[in-house]
Design an enzyme around this catalytic site. Structure first.
Site, PDB file in Angstrom:
ATOM      1  N   LYS A  99      31.237 -73.078   9.530  1.00  0.00           N
ATOM      2  CA  LYS A  99      30.072 -73.190   8.653  1.00  0.00           C
ATOM      3  C   LYS A  99      29.596 -74.628   8.476  1.00  0.00           C
ATOM      4  O   LYS A  99      28.411 -74.891   8.327  1.00  0.00           O
ATOM      5  CB  LYS A  99      30.375 -72.571   7.285  1.00  0.00           C
ATOM      6  CG  LYS A  99      30.518 -71.056   7.306  1.00  0.00           C
ATOM      7  CD  LYS A  99      29.182 -70.367   7.586  1.00  0.00           C
ATOM      8  CE  LYS A  99      29.300 -68.856   7.552  1.00  0.00           C
ATOM      9  NZ  LYS A  99      28.063 -68.198   8.048  1.00  0.00           N
ATOM     10  N   GLU A 121      23.372 -69.724  -0.562  1.00  0.00           N
ATOM     11  CA  GLU A 121      23.982 -68.445  -0.920  1.00  0.00           C
ATOM     12  C   GLU A 121      25.379 -68.447  -0.322  1.00  0.00           C
ATOM     13  O   GLU A 121      25.657 -69.188   0.612  1.00  0.00           O
ATOM     14  CB  GLU A 121      23.170 -67.292  -0.327  1.00  0.00           C
ATOM     15  CG  GLU A 121      23.484 -66.964   1.150  1.00  0.00           C
ATOM     16  CD  GLU A 121      23.140 -68.086   2.115  1.00  0.00           C
ATOM     17  OE1 GLU A 121      22.316 -68.947   1.763  1.00  0.00           O
ATOM     18  OE2 GLU A 121      23.706 -68.118   3.238  1.00  0.00           O
ATOM     19  N   SER A 380      36.500 -68.345  14.516  1.00  0.00           N
ATOM     20  CA  SER A 380      35.501 -68.975  13.645  1.00  0.00           C
ATOM     21  C   SER A 380      36.088 -69.648  12.418  1.00  0.00           C
ATOM     22  O   SER A 380      35.509 -70.578  11.882  1.00  0.00           O
ATOM     23  CB  SER A 380      34.468 -67.932  13.217  1.00  0.00           C
ATOM     24  OG  SER A 380      35.108 -66.824  12.616  1.00  0.00           O
TER      25      SER A 380
END
Lengths: 398, 248
Positions: A99, A121, A380
């Site tokens: 991220k 968010e 990830s």
């Protein structure tokens, strides 16, 4: 299906108005149209500016810890008895997931645009933490919208965001999860269109977000391509990554899309699978595959992995599905947990529950492949955030 | 049909179809018309109304709990048309139109007697259809550039919906100060009437907005009353607003 593959030049999409074929676009309330145009213009200028790219690269290298390794998982390869398996280790990024590749890029853009108030968010909290981290780094105010239900499930990440100086606002509307947090972030932006930058966490939403997020995440695939070639002197046979909104997967896939020999698989959670089980619609600014009922009401999702719990998906994935370039499959909660255990035991790497979906699918197909073939798994994120949840589940089942 | 409503300062009343029930909505339409509403805007409930504040979100949730969907509201309009010719516009999210079918949606609007459609998350550049009987109402916001106003006015028929403040729907104590200037920017590009909405909750605010525009749209203020089982008070508020507009 394959005959359609040649009709798209994937590396040139989206077009100027943010369309990936019939998907994408900008379906937003009028109040946000001009602010979205402003972000799109600023991004188009920035991406061609060597200074901007230099700054992003500087932080990716010295702060995030890039390049992340492409690790040959020899024990896992032996265990599954098929191809050589490589893990692209996004779990080793600062904050523990991919991220931050995106939040560093977007917040440097926000800084250039003179925006000091950052909103975001978050579902599981990973994007919220990554935004709060970058906001602390660049001295910006950060407000994170998070569903009340997710706050309850991921209280540790709420505390992390607060430690980093962000304000976490509980979202009590709708299903009180990620979809509703996105709605609230858009509503906040509508009320503060001039001073606020919306740092969206996945390749979803109105143009330019699917483009911008994909480009910031493509560093994953560019590195993996070079690393794999250096080791194997060829392209990989398979890429496998999990798909929620789809940012880590599009980041891994995108640099390989024109290599038609590379088979690409996106793995959705069985309880949150718009690409496999949804229909085309418009959700939160983009035309894309959406989980919805017959009349178009958006359906809520149910996955063990909060990061995959989303009713929509990035519009580029919708095109890749329709063009037959990427195959999308599902993995259920039980299989994901087996994937989680498998990687932890064989390699000493505790994967995020999201990434565990990719591992689980790999374990299904690996026995059918041979040792001469290679597979790259998009790992990830790391699983530390999920350990408490899994412990609670075990206690319940004991 | 829509144009006729602007013969005087137009009062446009928004209610959510099916809140608290379709039968109640039917009665409310008659009552609001009688109280002086020139256009009735029927909101079609949606699970994720992005541009709406808490009051209208809650109203949509109540209607959805009743299982109300677009086909039911078309049926309701068919029923209404036996008793009233008051102009009716639908306000709905684009996904509901898409799932019903774009062409089919406009055909059914014509057939049942819906005079216009407001689709807040469908900007003019993504509009793929034009219909000579069903008005396309586009929104202009305080953030809209002149280029965007041009896009909206070129594609709009019926009227222009001017969003009074940056933000979602809902009642506000103060309206934006530069509404007159915004209206002038729109009027510079079109002869279509301009109605101001978002945040108008009192007769005084209605008059204030109507002084600079051709009409006002009232939603959250009456939806809030309806949600608190005070439908009579909602009708009364519309009557009071009518009086305030007529006094201009």
């Amino acid at each position: 299906m394959t005959c359609e593959m040649t009709t798209y030049n994937f590396s040139e999409l989206p077009d100027n108005s943010g369309h990936f074929g019939r998907f994408g676009g900008r379906f937003a309330p009028e109040t946000l149209m001009a602010p979205l145009e402003e972000v799109a213009r600023a991004y188009q200028v920035a991406r061609q500016d060597p200074e901007f790219n230099k700054e992003v690269d500087f932080y990716l290298e010295s702060y995030v810890g890039r390049p992340t390794p492409l690790y040959f998982a020899e024990r896992l390869s032996d265990e599954l008895g098929g191809p050589k398996i490589y893990l692209k280790r996004e779990d080793l990024c600062h904050t523990g997931a991919h991220k931050i590749n995106n939040t560093i890029g977007q917040l440097i853009l926000a800084k250039r645009m003179g925006k000091k108030r950052i909103i975001a968010e978050t579902g599981a909290g990973q994007h919220g933490v990554a935004t709060a981290t970058a906001a602390a780094l660049f001295k910006m105010d950060c407000i994170v919208y998070m569903g009340e239900e997710d706050i309850r499930r991921q209280s540790l990440n709420v505390f992390r965001m607060e430690l980093l100086g962000a304000k976490v606002v509980p979202v009590k509307t709708g299903s009180k999860t990620l979809k509703d947090a996105v709605n609230e972030a858009f509503r906040d932006w509508m009320a503060h269109p001039n001073d606020t930058f919306y740092c969206l966490g996945s390749c979803v939403g109105p143009h330019p977000y699917p483009l911008m997020v994909r480009n910031f995440q493509s560093v994953i695939g560019r590195e993996a391509k070079g690393q794999h070639f250096a080791l194997e002197k060829k392209e990989p046979d398979y890429l496998i990554a999990c798909v929620g909104g789809g940012s880590n997967s599009i980041g891994l896939f995108h640099p390989f899309l024109d290599e038609t020999s590379v088979k690409i698989v996106g793995v959705e959670a069985a309880g949150a699978a718009p690409l496999v089980k949804g229909r085309v619609g418009v959700l939160q600014g983009a035309m894309t595959y959406v989980l919805q009922n017959k009349t178009g009401q958006i359906e809520t999702t149910h996955s063990i992995s909060a990061g995959l719990d989303y009713s929509g998906v990035g519009p580029e994935h919708s095109l890749l599905k329709e063009a037959g370039r990427v195959e999308y499959v599902t993995i259920n909660d039980k299989e994901a947990l087996e994937g989680f255990r498998l990687l932890s035991r064989t390699e000493g790497i505790i994967p995020a529950l999201e990434s565990s979906h990719a591992i689980a699918y790999l374990s299904k197909i690996a026995p059918k492949l041979d040792r001469g073939q290679t597979v790259i798994i998009g790992l990830s994120g790391r699983g530390d955030k999920d350990v408490e949840q899994i412990r609670a589940m075990r206690r319940k089942n004991a | 049909m829509l144009k006729r409503a602007f013969a005087q300062k137009a009062l446009i009343a928004y209610i959510t179809a099916g809140d608290p029930s379709l039968a109640a909505t039917e009665k409310l339409v008659y009552a609001l018309e009688k109280a002086g509403a020139d256009i009735i805007e029927l909101g079609i409930p949606f699970s994720d109304p992005l541009a709406d504040g808490p009051i209208i979100q809650a109203s949509h949730q109540r209607a959805l709990k009743n299982g109300v969907a677009l086909p039911d509201v078309f049926k309701l309009v068919g029923k209404l048309r036996r008793r009233t010719s008051v102009p009716i516009c639908f306000m709905l999210s684009y996904n509901l139109v898409l799932q019903y079918g774009l062409e089919r949606f406009y055909a059914e609007c014509r057939r049942s007697g819906v005079n216009g459609a407001i689709v807040p998350d469908l900007p003019p550049e993504e509009m793929k259809i034009s219909d000579d009987q069903v008005g396309s109402i586009f929104l202009v916001a305080p953030t809209s550039t002149d280029g965007r106003i041009k896009l909206a006015t070129e594609k709009a028929t019926g009227f222009i919906y001017l969003v009074s403040v940056a933000g979602v729907t809902g009642q506000r104590r103060e309206l934006s100060g530069d509404l007159g200037e915004l209206v002038a920017r729109i009027k510079h590009q079109t002869e279509l009437p301009v109605a101001i909405g978002f945040g108008i909750s009192s007769p005084k605010q209605a008059a204030e907005a109507a002084r600079v525009a051709d009409g006002v749209i009232v939603g959250s203020a009456i939806v809030d009353l309806i949600g608190r089982k005070k439908s009579a008070a909602a009708v009364k508020l519309i009557a009071a607003m009518r009086k305030a507009l007529d006094a201009l």
